[in-house]
Design a protein around this motif. Structure first.
Motif, PDB file in Angstrom:
ATOM      1  N   ILE A  16       0.865  -1.182   0.000  1.00 21.47           N
ATOM      2  CA  ILE A  16       0.000   0.000   0.000  1.00 21.47           C
ATOM      3  C   ILE A  16       0.897   1.226   0.000  1.00 21.47           C
ATOM      4  CG2 ILE A  16      -1.726   1.321   1.248  1.00 21.47           C
ATOM      5  CD1 ILE A  16      -1.492  -2.349   1.939  1.00 21.47           C
ATOM      6  N   CYS A  17       0.777   2.061  -1.027  1.00 23.91           N
ATOM      7  CA  CYS A  17       1.597   3.257  -1.100  1.00 23.91           C
ATOM      8  C   CYS A  17       0.741   4.445  -1.522  1.00 23.91           C
ATOM      9  CB  CYS A  17       2.779   3.065  -2.059  1.00 23.91           C
ATOM     10  SG  CYS A  17       2.320   2.582  -3.728  1.00 23.91           S
ATOM     11  N   GLY A  18       1.317   5.634  -1.439  1.00 25.90           N
ATOM     12  CA  GLY A  18       0.582   6.853  -1.773  1.00 25.90           C
ATOM     13  C   GLY A  18       1.126   8.041  -1.006  1.00 25.90           C
ATOM     14  N   ASP A  19       0.567   9.204  -1.263  1.00 26.67           N
ATOM     15  CA  ASP A  19       1.042  10.437  -0.621  1.00 26.67           C
ATOM     16  C   ASP A  19       0.808  10.409   0.885  1.00 26.67           C
ATOM     17  OD1 ASP A  19       1.740  11.404  -3.089  1.00 26.67           O
ATOM     18  OD2 ASP A  19      -0.075  12.610  -3.342  1.00 26.67           O
ATOM     19  N   LYS A  20       1.512  11.254   1.593  1.00 26.13           N
ATOM     20  CA  LYS A  20       1.312  11.418   3.024  1.00 26.13           C
ATOM     21  C   LYS A  20      -0.100  11.955   3.278  1.00 26.13           C
ATOM     22  CE  LYS A  20       3.009  13.991   7.037  1.00 26.13           C
ATOM     23  NZ  LYS A  20       1.688  14.608   7.361  1.00 26.13           N
ATOM     24  N   GLY A  21      -0.774  11.349   4.232  1.00 30.45           N
ATOM     25  CA  GLY A  21      -2.071  11.838   4.635  1.00 30.45           C
ATOM     26  C   GLY A  21      -3.256  11.280   3.869  1.00 30.45           C
ATOM     27  N   VAL A  22      -3.004  10.374   2.924  1.00 31.21           N
ATOM     28  CA  VAL A  22      -4.145   9.820   2.175  1.00 31.21           C
ATOM     29  C   VAL A  22      -4.826   8.687   2.928  1.00 31.21           C
ATOM     30  CG1 VAL A  22      -3.201  10.473  -0.063  1.00 31.21           C
ATOM     31  CG2 VAL A  22      -2.686   8.213   0.871  1.00 31.21           C
ATOM     32  N   GLY A  23      -4.199   8.209   4.019  1.00 26.84           N
ATOM     33  CA  GLY A  23      -4.835   7.179   4.842  1.00 26.84           C
ATOM     34  C   GLY A  23      -4.291   5.786   4.649  1.00 26.84           C
ATOM     35  N   LYS A  24      -3.012   5.663   4.270  1.00 26.66           N
ATOM     36  CA  LYS A  24      -2.425   4.335   4.055  1.00 26.66           C
ATOM     37  C   LYS A  24      -2.413   3.509   5.340  1.00 26.66           C
ATOM     38  CE  LYS A  24       1.548   5.845   2.642  1.00 26.66           C
ATOM     39  NZ  LYS A  24       1.309   7.299   2.825  1.00 26.66           N
ATOM     40  N   SER A  25      -1.870   4.077   6.396  1.00 26.04           N
ATOM     41  CA  SER A  25      -1.763   3.340   7.660  1.00 26.04           C
ATOM     42  C   SER A  25      -3.146   3.038   8.232  1.00 26.04           C
ATOM     43  CB  SER A  25      -0.941   4.138   8.672  1.00 26.04           C
ATOM     44  OG  SER A  25       0.374   4.347   8.195  1.00 26.04           O
ATOM     45  N   THR A  26      -4.066   3.979   8.068  1.00 25.13           N
ATOM     46  CA  THR A  26      -5.433   3.749   8.529  1.00 25.13           C
ATOM     47  C   THR A  26      -6.067   2.602   7.737  1.00 25.13           C
ATOM     48  OG1 THR A  26      -5.637   6.098   9.067  1.00 25.13           O
ATOM     49  CG2 THR A  26      -7.670   4.817   8.932  1.00 25.13           C
ATOM     50  N   PHE A  27      -5.823   2.576   6.455  1.00 26.24           N
ATOM     51  CA  PHE A  27      -6.352   1.515   5.590  1.00 26.24           C
ATOM     52  C   PHE A  27      -5.842   0.146   6.056  1.00 26.24           C
ATOM     53  CE2 PHE A  27      -5.906  -1.170   1.803  1.00 26.24           C
ATOM     54  CZ  PHE A  27      -7.195  -1.133   1.283  1.00 26.24           C
ATOM     55  N   VAL A  28      -4.538   0.072   6.343  1.00 28.22           N
ATOM     56  CA  VAL A  28      -3.958  -1.189   6.823  1.00 28.22           C
ATOM     57  C   VAL A  28      -4.561  -1.570   8.166  1.00 28.22           C
ATOM     58  CG1 VAL A  28      -1.840  -2.309   7.615  1.00 28.22           C
ATOM     59  CG2 VAL A  28      -1.807  -0.874   5.554  1.00 28.22           C
ATOM     60  N   ASN A  29      -4.719  -0.598   9.038  1.00 21.88           N
ATOM     61  CA  ASN A  29      -5.256  -0.867  10.374  1.00 21.88           C
ATOM     62  C   ASN A  29      -6.702  -1.360  10.312  1.00 21.88           C
ATOM     63  OD1 ASN A  29      -4.986  -0.582  13.419  1.00 21.88           O
ATOM     64  ND2 ASN A  29      -6.739   0.781  13.034  1.00 21.88           N
ATOM     65  N   VAL A  30      -7.511  -0.766   9.420  1.00 16.09           N
ATOM     66  CA  VAL A  30      -8.911  -1.197   9.281  1.00 16.09           C
ATOM     67  C   VAL A  30      -8.963  -2.647   8.806  1.00 16.09           C
ATOM     68  CG1 VAL A  30     -11.034  -0.849   7.966  1.00 16.09           C
ATOM     69  CG2 VAL A  30      -9.819   1.114   8.930  1.00 16.09           C
ATOM     70  N   LEU A  31      -8.097  -3.013   7.849  1.00 17.45           N
ATOM     71  CA  LEU A  31      -8.065  -4.393   7.362  1.00 17.45           C
ATOM     72  C   LEU A  31      -7.638  -5.354   8.471  1.00 17.45           C
ATOM     73  CD1 LEU A  31      -6.498  -4.003   3.801  1.00 17.45           C
ATOM     74  CD2 LEU A  31      -8.832  -4.683   4.351  1.00 17.45           C
ATOM     75  N   ALA A  32      -6.699  -4.893   9.313  1.00 22.41           N
ATOM     76  CA  ALA A  32      -6.156  -5.780  10.342  1.00 22.41           C
ATOM     77  C   ALA A  32      -7.067  -5.899  11.558  1.00 22.41           C
ATOM     78  CB  ALA A  32      -4.777  -5.279  10.777  1.00 22.41           C
ATOM     79  N   THR A  33      -7.710  -4.795  11.952  1.00 23.71           N
ATOM     80  CA  THR A  33      -8.472  -4.781  13.206  1.00 23.71           C
ATOM     81  C   THR A  33      -9.975  -4.638  12.999  1.00 23.71           C
ATOM     82  OG1 THR A  33      -8.324  -2.376  13.497  1.00 23.71           O
ATOM     83  CG2 THR A  33      -6.491  -3.717  14.338  1.00 23.71           C
ATOM     84  N   GLY A  34     -10.353  -4.166  11.805  1.00 22.15           N
ATOM     85  CA  GLY A  34     -11.774  -3.940  11.563  1.00 22.15           C
ATOM     86  C   GLY A  34     -12.291  -2.680  12.218  1.00 22.15           C
ATOM     87  N   SER A  35     -11.386  -1.797  12.668  1.00 22.34           N
ATOM     88  CA  SER A  35     -11.815  -0.566  13.342  1.00 22.34           C
ATOM     89  C   SER A  35     -11.038   0.628  12.795  1.00 22.34           C
ATOM     90  CB  SER A  35     -11.605  -0.664  14.860  1.00 22.34           C
ATOM     91  OG  SER A  35     -10.233  -0.854  15.160  1.00 22.34           O
ATOM     92  N   PHE A  36     -11.621   1.815  12.923  1.00 22.00           N
ATOM     93  CA  PHE A  36     -11.017   3.037  12.419  1.00 22.00           C
ATOM     94  C   PHE A  36     -10.380   3.814  13.571  1.00 22.00           C
ATOM     95  CE2 PHE A  36     -11.601   7.641  11.656  1.00 22.00           C
ATOM     96  CZ  PHE A  36     -10.790   7.790  10.550  1.00 22.00           C
ATOM     97  N   SER A  37      -9.145   4.304  13.354  1.00 26.99           N
ATOM     98  CA  SER A  37      -8.442   5.065  14.391  1.00 26.99           C
ATOM     99  C   SER A  37      -7.952   6.384  13.809  1.00 26.99           C
ATOM    100  CB  SER A  37      -7.260   4.262  14.948  1.00 26.99           C
ATOM    101  OG  SER A  37      -6.527   5.035  15.868  1.00 26.99           O
ATOM    102  N   MET A  38      -8.407   7.499  14.352  1.00 23.87           N
ATOM    103  CA  MET A  38      -8.018   8.828  13.862  1.00 23.87           C
ATOM    104  C   MET A  38      -6.537   9.099  14.080  1.00 23.87           C
ATOM    105  SD  MET A  38     -10.534  10.556  12.494  1.00 23.87           S
ATOM    106  CE  MET A  38      -9.988  12.252  12.701  1.00 23.87           C
ATOM    107  N   CYS A  39      -5.952   8.530  15.131  1.00 26.65           N
ATOM    108  CA  CYS A  39      -4.573   8.870  15.488  1.00 26.65           C
ATOM    109  C   CYS A  39      -3.584   8.445  14.405  1.00 26.65           C
ATOM    110  CB  CYS A  39      -4.186   8.245  16.822  1.00 26.65           C
ATOM    111  SG  CYS A  39      -4.194   6.434  16.811  1.00 26.65           S
ATOM    112  N   LEU A  40      -3.927   7.439  13.628  1.00 27.85           N
ATOM    113  CA  LEU A  40      -3.008   6.986  12.601  1.00 27.85           C
ATOM    114  C   LEU A  40      -2.860   7.999  11.471  1.00 27.85           C
ATOM    115  CD1 LEU A  40      -4.016   3.218  12.371  1.00 27.85           C
ATOM    116  CD2 LEU A  40      -1.923   4.164  13.330  1.00 27.85           C
ATOM    117  N   ASP A  41      -3.865   8.847  11.295  1.00 28.59           N
ATOM    118  CA  ASP A  41      -3.761   9.869  10.260  1.00 28.59           C
ATOM    119  C   ASP A  41      -2.815  10.996  10.656  1.00 28.59           C
ATOM    120  OD1 ASP A  41      -5.359   8.718   8.401  1.00 28.59           O
ATOM    121  OD2 ASP A  41      -7.208   9.683   9.100  1.00 28.59           O
TER     122      ASP A  41
END
Length: 531
Positions: A16-41
């Motif tokens: 998963i790649c892309g510009d800073k702030g597009v939500g890459k880490s959040t996307f990975v976290n949602v797939l892994a945990t099934g939950s959304f976390s604002m702090c990752l942005d």
């Protein structure tokens, strides 16, 4: 339906790649945990990406494990390493723009991996409003240009906040691995690859029942029924022909039309039907055709316990290769080298006849004890008539039945029920055994080989010829020359330049008997083998 799945790999590596702030880490976290976390942005630009995350197979419908790689443009070396090893690349972007897709991310991926599957994922669709509608015609047109230019397989939307489309994105990444484009199409030129075109040509010939090089409406319907078990209506056929344009001749579909259909499927990222067709005809993910086990188990040309037992083609097989001759022979009803090349272009490499010199090893590795004459002679005469064509096939069947069966399957000899049901495995009776019976007599059956009467239960008879090497060589070459006496430009060069026999050598000769043809396979045995 999963065509390649575990047979190809059981772990899908997704970058998963892309510009800073597009939500890459959040996307990975949602797939892994099934939950959304604002702090990752809010990760700092200097911070590294999330560590790799493993998703077990029980979280996916297709039974494949997933390894997710988050990335940061700040870690350039690590990013390039991920690109080199990834099975799939997902490039995330948001509603702010497309510039970096064209100027940075897509060129970067294609620089290091020209054939890796890529999808563009628009994140944060929950932030769209009427003033910032990213689905505007101008931007949609630009996305399609990028898709075509950089061979992107998919354009998807998701929202990590609402989790809309996130799971579908993961499934799509798996689909790009299960149904890959790389074996089918050259990513740079968009041309179908040679192995794929060869596979399609084999399939085309199977359904070309009248051997006119075209698919009629009935043959097209049989193809649809066999591959997808659904009917193709006349209205559908009309639409297909309109789409194919010049690939239709006299109301029938050319082979180029089948290729064009597959290109359209690939361009639209509809890979399921493409691989489904290949799977029906036993092509693996390397586009090699899996042959029935029964063929691989045949090694001897006749029973080791009965030297009178000879292999020969079945009547159906003879009829089929006869129809190939009729399709590719010239106006003079002879098959020249160009026609022979067309017949065997669907064979595995080397794509030549089974009696060609480049196939000599096939006879040396089996228990044939001899090789066809034309495998030893680069000056072998061309232009076969139909009886000589069938005679050569019968010779190959007698010497190496497994090779004859492989070639018949490559050329499209499979059983197709009348109603177009899915093709079954090739017939087990492609090659059958027969007994040869001889008795001394007064009637001549072939000049230069004595005078015999015969009782036969076969269309092929093997005979072994012994004598001095020089006599055998001369007899062999005279017989080959006489066999081709009706062919123009047949010179004595064949006799003068041919070397002495160094190994048992076979020659097939069609002989007319009682208004039918019998193939005599003469094996000339040099002195060193005569014991």
């Amino acid at each position: 339906f999963s065509y390649v799945n575990i047979a190809m790999r059981d772990l899908v590596k997704v970058l998963i790649c892309g510009d800073k702030g597009v939500g890459k880490s959040t996307f990975v976290n949602v797939l892994a945990t099934g939950s959304f976390s604002m702090c990752l942005d809010d990760l700092s630009f200097d911070q590294s990406a999330l560590p790799e995350i493993f998703l077990p197979s029980d979280l996916s419908e297709d039974g494949l494990d997933t390894l997710l790689w988050d990335s940061s443009i700040n870690e350039r070396y690590e990013l390039v390493s991920y690109i080199s090893e990834a099975n799939v690349v997902l490039i995330l972007y948001d509603t702010k723009g497309l510039d970096n897709l064209e100027n940075l991310w897509l060129p970067l991926v294609r620089r290091y991996r020209k054939d890796v599957p890529v999808a563009l994922i628009r994140n944060k669709i929950d932030l769209l409003d009427e003033e910032n509608n990213f689905a505007s015609e101008e931007k949609y047109s630009k996305l399609n240009l990028l898709k075509k230019k950089f061979k992107v397989q998919g354009l998807l939307d998701c929202s990590c906040k609402t989790q809309e489309g996130v799971e579908q994105t993961l499934m799509f990444s798996h689909m790009m691995v299960i149904f890959p484009i790389a074996p089918l199409q050259n990513i740079e030129t968009s041309e179908l690859k040679p192995l794929y075109k060869r596979a399609l040509l084999r399939i085309f010939r199977i359904f070309d029942e009248d051997k006119d090089g075209l698919w009629s409406d009935r043959e097209l319907k049989n193809f649809q029924k066999s591959c997808f078990e659904t009917e193709l209506w006349d209205s559908h056929i009309l639409s297909i022909k309109m789409l194919l344009g010049e690939s239709v001749k006299n109301g029938k579909v050319l082979f180029e039309g089948l290729c064009k259909m597959m290109v359209l499927f690939i361009e639209r990222s509809q890979l399921f039907p493409v691989w489904r067709i290949l799977e029906v005809f036993n092509f693996d993910h390397n586009l090699e055709q899996t042959l029935p086990k029964a063929i691989k188990g045949i090694s001897a040309p006749y029973s080791k316990n009965d030297t009178d037992f000879t292999w020969q083609l079945s009547e159906d097989a003879v009829e089929y290769i006869g129809s190939l001759f009729d399709q590719f022979c010239g106006p003079d009803y002879f098959l020249d080298q160009n026609g022979e090349n067309e017949v065997f272009k669907v064979a595995d490499e080397p794509a030549v006849s089974p009696w060609n010199a480049r196939r000599k090893y096939e006879f040396e590795l089996c228990n044939a004890h001899s090789v066809p004459y034309f495998c030893n002679n680069s000056n072998s005469p061309q232009n076969l008539n139909k009886q000589q064509w069938i005679s050569n096939w019968q010779m190959v069947a007698a010497l190496n039945p497994a090779l004859a069966e492989k070639y018949l399957i490559w050329l499209g000899f499979v059983e197709l029920p009348e109603m177009g049901i899915r093709p079954s495995q090739p017939k087990k009776s492609i090659i059958k055994g027969c007994r040869n019976k001889f008795r001394d007599g007064k009637n001549s059956f072939f000049d230069n080989f004595g005078r015999y009467s015969y009782d036969y239960e076969a269309e092929i008879i093997q005979a072994f010829v012994f004598g001095r090497d020089e006599d055998l060589a001369n007899m062999l070459h005279r017989t080959a020359t006489k066999r081709k006496q009706s062919v123009k430009n047949m010179s004595e060069k064949l006799v003068r330049e041919s070397p002495k026999l160094r190994e048992p050598t076979c020659l097939s000769v069609p002989v007319e008997m009682d208004q039918s043809f019998v193939t005599f396979v003469f094996t000339f045995v040099p002195n060193m083998y005569q014991e």
